[in-house]
Design a protein around this motif. Structure first.
Motif, PDB file in Angstrom:
ATOM      1  N   LEU A 137       0.852  -1.189   0.000  1.00 43.06           N
ATOM      2  CA  LEU A 137       0.000   0.000   0.000  1.00 43.06           C
ATOM      3  C   LEU A 137       0.884   1.233   0.000  1.00 43.06           C
ATOM      4  CD1 LEU A 137      -0.128   1.253   3.240  1.00 43.06           C
ATOM      5  CD2 LEU A 137      -1.074  -1.028   3.493  1.00 43.06           C
ATOM      6  N   VAL A 138       0.304   2.358  -0.389  1.00 42.68           N
ATOM      7  CA  VAL A 138       1.057   3.614  -0.330  1.00 42.68           C
ATOM      8  C   VAL A 138       0.797   4.299   1.013  1.00 42.68           C
ATOM      9  CG1 VAL A 138       1.319   5.925  -1.319  1.00 42.68           C
ATOM     10  CG2 VAL A 138       1.183   3.939  -2.822  1.00 42.68           C
ATOM     11  N   ALA A 139      -0.488   4.384   1.391  1.00 41.61           N
ATOM     12  CA  ALA A 139      -0.814   5.059   2.652  1.00 41.61           C
ATOM     13  C   ALA A 139      -1.979   4.354   3.334  1.00 41.61           C
ATOM     14  CB  ALA A 139      -1.170   6.519   2.380  1.00 41.61           C
ATOM     15  N   PHE A 140      -2.013   4.455   4.659  1.00 40.59           N
ATOM     16  CA  PHE A 140      -3.164   3.940   5.416  1.00 40.59           C
ATOM     17  C   PHE A 140      -3.496   4.945   6.501  1.00 40.59           C
ATOM     18  CE2 PHE A 140      -1.157   2.373   9.414  1.00 40.59           C
ATOM     19  CZ  PHE A 140       0.184   2.381   9.048  1.00 40.59           C
ATOM     20  N   ASP A 141      -4.749   4.860   6.997  1.00 41.11           N
ATOM     21  CA  ASP A 141      -5.135   5.772   8.075  1.00 41.11           C
ATOM     22  C   ASP A 141      -5.527   4.971   9.318  1.00 41.11           C
ATOM     23  OD1 ASP A 141      -7.732   4.870   7.722  1.00 41.11           O
ATOM     24  OD2 ASP A 141      -8.454   6.693   6.754  1.00 41.11           O
ATOM     25  N   GLY A 142      -5.974   5.663  10.334  1.00 40.63           N
ATOM     26  CA  GLY A 142      -6.266   5.028  11.624  1.00 40.63           C
ATOM     27  C   GLY A 142      -7.501   4.156  11.624  1.00 40.63           C
ATOM     28  N   LYS A 143      -8.185   4.053  10.469  1.00 38.82           N
ATOM     29  CA  LYS A 143      -9.373   3.197  10.403  1.00 38.82           C
ATOM     30  C   LYS A 143      -9.144   1.969   9.525  1.00 38.82           C
ATOM     31  CE  LYS A 143     -12.712   6.924  10.989  1.00 38.82           C
ATOM     32  NZ  LYS A 143     -13.580   7.855  10.257  1.00 38.82           N
ATOM     33  N   GLY A 144      -7.939   1.817   9.007  1.00 33.42           N
ATOM     34  CA  GLY A 144      -7.671   0.668   8.136  1.00 33.42           C
ATOM     35  C   GLY A 144      -7.993   0.945   6.681  1.00 33.42           C
ATOM     36  N   GLN A 170      -7.374 -13.818   4.669  1.00 35.49           N
ATOM     37  CA  GLN A 170      -7.244 -12.797   5.681  1.00 35.49           C
ATOM     38  C   GLN A 170      -6.360 -11.709   5.073  1.00 35.49           C
ATOM     39  OE1 GLN A 170      -6.009 -14.969   9.043  1.00 35.49           O
ATOM     40  NE2 GLN A 170      -5.650 -13.154  10.236  1.00 35.49           N
ATOM     41  N   LEU A 171      -6.845 -10.479   5.061  1.00 36.13           N
ATOM     42  CA  LEU A 171      -6.077  -9.398   4.433  1.00 36.13           C
ATOM     43  C   LEU A 171      -5.223  -8.686   5.479  1.00 36.13           C
ATOM     44  CD1 LEU A 171      -8.886  -7.755   2.245  1.00 36.13           C
ATOM     45  CD2 LEU A 171      -7.318  -9.612   1.623  1.00 36.13           C
ATOM     46  N   ILE A 172      -3.935  -8.563   5.185  1.00 36.16           N
ATOM     47  CA  ILE A 172      -3.036  -7.815   6.071  1.00 36.16           C
ATOM     48  C   ILE A 172      -2.175  -6.905   5.193  1.00 36.16           C
ATOM     49  CG2 ILE A 172      -1.223  -7.939   7.832  1.00 36.16           C
ATOM     50  CD1 ILE A 172      -2.064 -10.824   8.430  1.00 36.16           C
ATOM     51  N   GLY A 173      -2.254  -5.604   5.428  1.00 39.60           N
ATOM     52  CA  GLY A 173      -1.389  -4.671   4.700  1.00 39.60           C
ATOM     53  C   GLY A 173      -0.005  -4.655   5.326  1.00 39.60           C
ATOM     54  N   LEU A 174       1.016  -4.461   4.498  1.00 38.27           N
ATOM     55  CA  LEU A 174       2.384  -4.305   5.009  1.00 38.27           C
ATOM     56  C   LEU A 174       2.851  -2.900   4.648  1.00 38.27           C
ATOM     57  CD1 LEU A 174       4.134  -7.662   3.943  1.00 38.27           C
ATOM     58  CD2 LEU A 174       2.912  -7.152   6.073  1.00 38.27           C
ATOM     59  N   ALA A 175       3.446  -2.215   5.619  1.00 38.88           N
ATOM     60  CA  ALA A 175       3.874  -0.833   5.350  1.00 38.88           C
ATOM     61  C   ALA A 175       4.951  -0.399   6.321  1.00 38.88           C
ATOM     62  CB  ALA A 175       2.674   0.109   5.481  1.00 38.88           C
ATOM     63  N   HIS A 176       5.659   0.664   5.956  1.00 41.36           N
ATOM     64  CA  HIS A 176       6.509   1.363   6.911  1.00 41.36           C
ATOM     65  C   HIS A 176       5.583   2.180   7.822  1.00 41.36           C
ATOM     66  CE1 HIS A 176      10.382   0.601   4.992  1.00 41.36           C
ATOM     67  NE2 HIS A 176       9.865   0.916   3.824  1.00 41.36           N
ATOM     68  N   PRO A 192     -11.063  -1.906   2.434  1.00 43.51           N
ATOM     69  CA  PRO A 192     -10.325  -1.575   3.660  1.00 43.51           C
ATOM     70  C   PRO A 192      -9.604  -2.797   4.204  1.00 43.51           C
ATOM     71  CG  PRO A 192     -12.646  -1.866   4.166  1.00 43.51           C
ATOM     72  CD  PRO A 192     -12.501  -2.086   2.681  1.00 43.51           C
ATOM     73  N   LEU A 193      -8.656  -2.572   5.074  1.00 44.66           N
ATOM     74  CA  LEU A 193      -7.871  -3.678   5.617  1.00 44.66           C
ATOM     75  C   LEU A 193      -8.205  -3.907   7.087  1.00 44.66           C
ATOM     76  CD1 LEU A 193      -4.460  -2.801   3.955  1.00 44.66           C
ATOM     77  CD2 LEU A 193      -6.038  -4.640   3.347  1.00 44.66           C
ATOM     78  N   PRO A 194      -8.445  -5.157   7.480  1.00 39.08           N
ATOM     79  CA  PRO A 194      -8.701  -5.448   8.897  1.00 39.08           C
ATOM     80  C   PRO A 194      -7.436  -5.408   9.738  1.00 39.08           C
ATOM     81  CG  PRO A 194      -8.895  -7.454   7.592  1.00 39.08           C
ATOM     82  CD  PRO A 194      -8.636  -6.339   6.616  1.00 39.08           C
ATOM     83  N   ALA A 195      -6.271  -5.453   9.081  1.00 41.98           N
ATOM     84  CA  ALA A 195      -5.019  -5.431   9.838  1.00 41.98           C
ATOM     85  C   ALA A 195      -3.902  -4.856   8.971  1.00 41.98           C
ATOM     86  CB  ALA A 195      -4.645  -6.845  10.283  1.00 41.98           C
ATOM     87  N   ILE A 196      -2.987  -4.155   9.618  1.00 38.57           N
ATOM     88  CA  ILE A 196      -1.780  -3.667   8.923  1.00 38.57           C
ATOM     89  C   ILE A 196      -0.582  -3.917   9.828  1.00 38.57           C
ATOM     90  CG2 ILE A 196      -0.545  -1.627   8.068  1.00 38.57           C
ATOM     91  CD1 ILE A 196      -3.216  -0.583   7.026  1.00 38.57           C
ATOM     92  N   TYR A 203      -1.551  -3.159  13.601  1.00 35.62           N
ATOM     93  CA  TYR A 203      -2.816  -2.437  13.770  1.00 35.62           C
ATOM     94  C   TYR A 203      -3.932  -3.406  13.395  1.00 35.62           C
ATOM     95  CZ  TYR A 203       0.076   1.799  13.402  1.00 35.62           C
ATOM     96  OH  TYR A 203       1.034   2.763  13.570  1.00 35.62           O
ATOM     97  N   ARG A 204      -4.994  -3.406  14.203  1.00 36.86           N
ATOM     98  CA  ARG A 204      -6.142  -4.251  13.857  1.00 36.86           C
ATOM     99  C   ARG A 204      -7.417  -3.460  14.049  1.00 36.86           C
ATOM    100  NH1 ARG A 204      -5.408  -9.736  17.135  1.00 36.86           N
ATOM    101  NH2 ARG A 204      -7.202 -10.299  15.899  1.00 36.86           N
ATOM    102  N   TRP A 205      -8.397  -3.724  13.189  1.00 35.85           N
ATOM    103  CA  TRP A 205      -9.675  -3.024  13.284  1.00 35.85           C
ATOM    104  C   TRP A 205     -10.778  -4.052  13.396  1.00 35.85           C
ATOM    105  CZ3 TRP A 205      -5.617  -1.474  10.248  1.00 35.85           C
ATOM    106  CH2 TRP A 205      -5.069  -0.231  10.587  1.00 35.85           C
ATOM    107  N   GLN A 206     -11.564  -3.929  14.462  1.00 34.59           N
ATOM    108  CA  GLN A 206     -12.653  -4.877  14.726  1.00 34.59           C
ATOM    109  C   GLN A 206     -13.698  -4.845  13.617  1.00 34.59           C
ATOM    110  OE1 GLN A 206     -13.145  -7.076  17.193  1.00 34.59           O
ATOM    111  NE2 GLN A 206     -11.109  -6.646  18.010  1.00 34.59           N
ATOM    112  N   GLY A 207     -14.090  -3.610  13.240  1.00 34.87           N
ATOM    113  CA  GLY A 207     -15.234  -3.415  12.350  1.00 34.87           C
ATOM    114  C   GLY A 207     -15.148  -4.171  11.047  1.00 34.87           C
ATOM    115  N   ASN A 208     -13.989  -4.163  10.423  1.00 33.84           N
ATOM    116  CA  ASN A 208     -13.892  -4.819   9.114  1.00 33.84           C
ATOM    117  C   ASN A 208     -13.031  -6.074   9.194  1.00 33.84           C
ATOM    118  OD1 ASN A 208     -11.427  -3.681   9.411  1.00 33.84           O
ATOM    119  ND2 ASN A 208     -11.618  -2.219   7.744  1.00 33.84           N
TER     120      ASN A 208
END
Ligand SMILES: Nc1ncnc2c1ncn2[C@@H]1O[C@H](COP(=O)(O)OP(=O)(O)OP(=O)(O)O)[C@@H](O)[C@H]1O
Ligand SMILES: [Mg+2]
Length: 214
Positions: A137-144, A170-176, A192-196, A203-208
């Motif tokens: 990914l290029v960028a992510f925010d606090g909501k996944g 299971q989707l997991i983003g990888l990023a700096h 959206p991603l449930p985890a990064i 980072y994990r998000w319950q909602g998605n």
């Protein structure tokens, strides 16, 4: 109508600006930083992601300053997991296929000069049969929310992911860590991603969240 198209073009403009800024940020990371980030990411993955035996994992080869995945791939091979890389679909040109990647795989450059394993139909894993998909990914925010390079390849490939209620991958983003931004203007098609996972955080998000076994 006019108002809508104006806000849409504004959104497109902001997305473009974020891509330019964050790509610049990660391209400026020096060799020492990248190398440390690669080994930290591999260690963080091993410590925080619980893998059953013989897991089918989609991953990517790093490009454009992305966090390096080479050590992680070697570690997955050593543990006998099956590793798959994205290959641009030869006919549609808009979707990704996931092709088995082994140490001796023959590689070719795609249209973006990114290496892909040579296509072999008997070694393609349908996306719904991957257990885990580690996504760039290029960028992510606090909501996944996720912003990619702008090709729409992952979004198109995963479009039916939620619609069909798949339990995997299971989707997991990888990023700096420096790829986190305060807020991303999202579009209806963005998956959206449930985890990064970053070199320092998971980072994990319950909602998605699609699967809870990490
Ligand atoms: N599910 C979809 N169906 C059709 N077109 C799509 C779909 N998802 C994305 N697209 C198209 O792809 C283009 C790029 O999308 P977007 O800007 O979200 O890319 P991205 O998320 O940055 O890239 P990627 O998915 O490759 O990481 C959009 O203009 C959009 O029209
Ligand atoms: Mg998108």
């Amino acid at each position: 109508m006019e108002k809508n198209s104006c806000s849409n073009s504004n959104k497109a403009h902001i997305r473009k600006e974020i891509r330019v800024e964050v790509r610049k940020r990660r391209k400026e990371l020096d060799e020492n930083f990248q190398s440390q980030a690669e080994s930290d990411l591999c260690m963080n993955f091993t410590q925080k992601i619980n893998l059953p035996k013989k897991t089918a994992i989609g991953i990517y080869l790093p490009n454009d300053g992305e966090v390096r995945t080479n050590l992680l791939i070697q570690s997955l091979w050593r543990k006998n997991h099956d590793v798959f890389l994205p290959v641009i679909h030869p006919f549609s040109g808009t979707h990704l296929l996931f092709q088995k990647y082994e140490e001796n795989s023959t590689m070719r450059e795609n249209r973006y000069a990114i290496l892909e394993p040579e296509l072999n139909c008997s070694e393609i894993c349908p996306v719904s049969q991957l257990d885990i998909l580690l996504m760039p990914l290029v960028a992510f925010d606090g909501k996944g929310n996720r912003l990619g390079m702008g090709g729409g390849y992952y979004d198109r490939t995963l479009a039916s992911y939620y619609a069909n209620g798949w339990s995997k991958p299971q989707l997991i983003g990888l990023a700096h860590d420096c790829q986190k931004v305060s807020q991303l203007p999202i579009e209806a098609w963005d998956v959206p991603l449930p985890a990064i996972l970053t070199p320092t955080n998971l980072y994990r998000w319950q909602g998605n969240e699609a699967n809870s076994d990490i």
